[in-house]
Design a protein around this motif. Sequence first.
Motif, short mmCIF file in Angstrom:
data_model
loop_
_atom_site.label_atom_id
_atom_site.label_comp_id
_atom_site.label_asym_id
_atom_site.label_seq_id
_atom_site.Cartn_x
_atom_site.Cartn_y
_atom_site.Cartn_z
N LYS A 111 0.84 -1.19 0.00
CA LYS A 111 0.00 0.00 0.00
C LYS A 111 0.88 1.24 0.00
O LYS A 111 1.77 1.37 0.82
N GLN A 140 -6.43 2.35 -6.83
CA GLN A 140 -7.58 2.92 -6.14
C GLN A 140 -8.50 1.81 -5.64
O GLN A 140 -8.99 1.87 -4.49
N THR A 198 0.53 9.48 -8.56
CA THR A 198 -0.43 10.32 -9.26
C THR A 198 0.26 11.09 -10.38
O THR A 198 -0.28 11.20 -11.50
N THR A 221 2.20 4.94 0.69
CA THR A 221 2.04 5.99 1.69
C THR A 221 1.48 7.23 0.98
O THR A 221 1.39 7.27 -0.24
N GLU A 222 1.19 8.26 1.75
CA GLU A 222 0.69 9.50 1.16
C GLU A 222 1.70 10.10 0.18
O GLU A 222 1.36 10.53 -0.91
N ALA A 223 2.97 10.11 0.58
CA ALA A 223 4.02 10.66 -0.29
C ALA A 223 4.16 9.82 -1.55
O ALA A 223 4.31 10.36 -2.66
N GLU A 224 4.13 8.50 -1.40
CA GLU A 224 4.23 7.61 -2.57
C GLU A 224 3.05 7.79 -3.49
O GLU A 224 3.20 7.82 -4.71
N LEU A 225 1.87 7.94 -2.92
CA LEU A 225 0.67 8.12 -3.72
C LEU A 225 0.74 9.43 -4.52
O LEU A 225 0.31 9.48 -5.68
N SER A 226 1.32 10.47 -3.94
CA SER A 226 1.44 11.73 -4.68
C SER A 226 2.36 11.57 -5.88
O SER A 226 2.10 12.12 -6.95
#
Length: 132
Positions: free
Chosen positions: A7, A83, A17, A9-14
């Motif tokens: 999963k 997602q 994206t 992290t927030e930084a990885e997801l940015s």
Amino acid sequence: MASPNRKPTEAELSLLTILWEIGPATVRQVHQAHNDALPDQQHIGYTTVLKILQIMHEKNLVVRDERQRAHIYAPSESAVQTQSSLVTDLVQKAFNGSLSQLVMRAIGNSTNANEISDIRTMLDELEQRETV
């Protein structure tokens, strides 16, 4: 779908994206796109982007093409796949496996008339498919 230990992290997801938007890219391109996307926020450094992408590669969140001097990074899964995995995880953890509770919470928090209209259209389409 991504396994639980994959999963982002927030930084990885940015950064994912950005890669979904611009396609395969070098660290420099991802760094520039990230900082361009957040003009009013504190920019992150090139080496931070590099380190995050290296960690993402170890987690198999991205693939890396090493044939050129500047490595090219690309997401290992589509945005929809990631997602879906995140939503499934959220439903299990926060809503005890109940998708309807998630949807009701999301709809209850929506104040945007356009979003509500989009949801209504989606529900109508799902209903149509069920009757066919």
